[in-house]
Design an enzyme around this catalytic site. Structure first.
Site, PDB file in Angstrom:
ATOM      1  N   LYS A 250       0.810  -1.228   0.000  1.00 23.68           N
ATOM      2  CA  LYS A 250       0.000   0.000   0.000  1.00 23.68           C
ATOM      3  C   LYS A 250       0.845   1.281   0.000  1.00 23.68           C
ATOM      4  CE  LYS A 250      -4.165  -1.940   2.025  1.00 23.68           C
ATOM      5  NZ  LYS A 250      -5.224  -1.805   3.024  1.00 23.68           N
TER       6      LYS A 250
ATOM      7  N   ASP B  31     -10.130   2.789   2.211  1.00 28.31           N
ATOM      8  CA  ASP B  31     -10.270   1.972   3.424  1.00 28.31           C
ATOM      9  C   ASP B  31     -10.975   2.733   4.551  1.00 28.31           C
ATOM     10  OD1 ASP B  31      -9.031  -0.367   2.497  1.00 28.31           O
ATOM     11  OD2 ASP B  31      -7.032   0.371   3.030  1.00 28.31           O
TER      12      ASP B  31
END
Ligand code: ATR
Length: 279
Positions: free
Chosen positions: A67, A103
């Protein structure tokens, strides 16, 4: 849009629920396409990136451990993803890659759908953990109307770094887990963001002092009902399970790729059946 070519890069991802979720969205919206797993070890990361560029995917998700690494390969970065320092969704437009982080926003939307009245300035929030997952969640929570969003973490410095993502209207105090346990009655909403409790009967803190009716949320979804949530339930808390975050971040990603807004309908229930089948 005739077909969508999508995927996921990460390691390990062979048990990921993302293909099921995105195939479900495609079917629901009558879109043809594919969502392919690109399971990639660290030493092959750059080669997989080349492959994704060549294939001209419309978009892809990025998961652990890439990420942060993916940011070096992007042409554009959403400002919030830049502040969080992590990207889970990439979209390709005219050969250019833009990165987003869905997220935290997905997480917050999933809680709001269950507990809309929770999002008020009088309610105090406590985040347990200060790792990668906590960054997106904290950043999304400080953009909500809460006035206090505190952080408890094992390592004080990591909590301090996280608090740098604060917004001006919010106060953030940093606590040890011992302090958090003692002062738990002060909080209306507690979110557990570490991997503690994943596939194990363990809890990060005791919930003996939980305020009656507080919302307790755990981002771990295997098992669906973690020991932490069981303890919350037996201390009169209201619970929020981790699989909702996974689904809602996927919904936001799919909206970015397809340009279509859509409701989730019974998708969460179907996902629960799949997850229970794995337990
Ligand atoms: P992720 O990206 O999944 O959030 P991470 O960045 O490794 O993973 O962060 C893990 C978080 O869980 C951190 O807050 C970590 O605490 P430290 O900052 O002290 O390392 C916390 N964590 C992990 N295992 C833990 C444990 N056994 N007890 C307490 N905290 C733990």
């Amino acid at each position: 849009m005739s077909t969508l070519s999508l995927g996921l890069i990460g390691f390990p991802i062979q048990h990921s629920l993302s293909p099921w979720i995105h195939n479900h969205f495609m079917k629901k919206l009558g879109i043809n396409g594919e969502y392919v797993l690109y399971e990639t070890k660290k030493e092959h990361f750059a080669a997989t990136i080349d492959r994704l560029k060549e294939k001209q995917l419309n978009g892809f998700n990025v998961t652990v451990p890439y990420k942060q690494d993916i940011i070096n390969y992007l042409d554009e970065l959403d400002p919030d993803a830049a502040r969080i320092g992590a990207v889970n969704t990439v979209t390709q437009i005219n050969g250019k890659w833009k990165g987003y982080n869905t997220d935290g926003m997905g997480y917050v939307q999933s809680v709001r759908d269950y507990y809309p009245d929770l999002f008020q300035p009088k309610n105090r929030v406590l985040i347990l953990g200060a790792g990668g997952a906590a960054r997106g969640i904290y950043r999304a929570l400080v953009q909500e109307p809460f006035s206090i969003v505190d952080i408890a973490n094992r390592t004080f410095e990591k909590a301090q770094q996280l608090a740098e993502l604060k917004d001006d209207h919010v106060e953030t105090n940093i606590l040890s887990f011992e302090e958090a346990q003692l002062r738990l009655e002060d909080y209306d909403y507690v979110v557990q963001t570490t991997s503690v409790g994943m596939n194990k009967e363990e809890t990060i803190i005791s919930l003996d002092n939980l305020k009656k009716g507080a919302v307790v949320s755990d981002i771990v979804y295997q098992p669906l009902m973690t020991s932490f949530l069981k303890e919350a339930h037996s201390n009169y808390g209201k619970i929020h399970q981790g699989h909702a975050m996974l689904l809602y971040q996927a919904q936001l990603a799919f909206q970015i790729w397809s340009g279509k807004q859509f409701g989730l309908g019974d998708t969460l229930k179907l996902m629960e059946e799949r997850l229970r089948g794995n337990e």
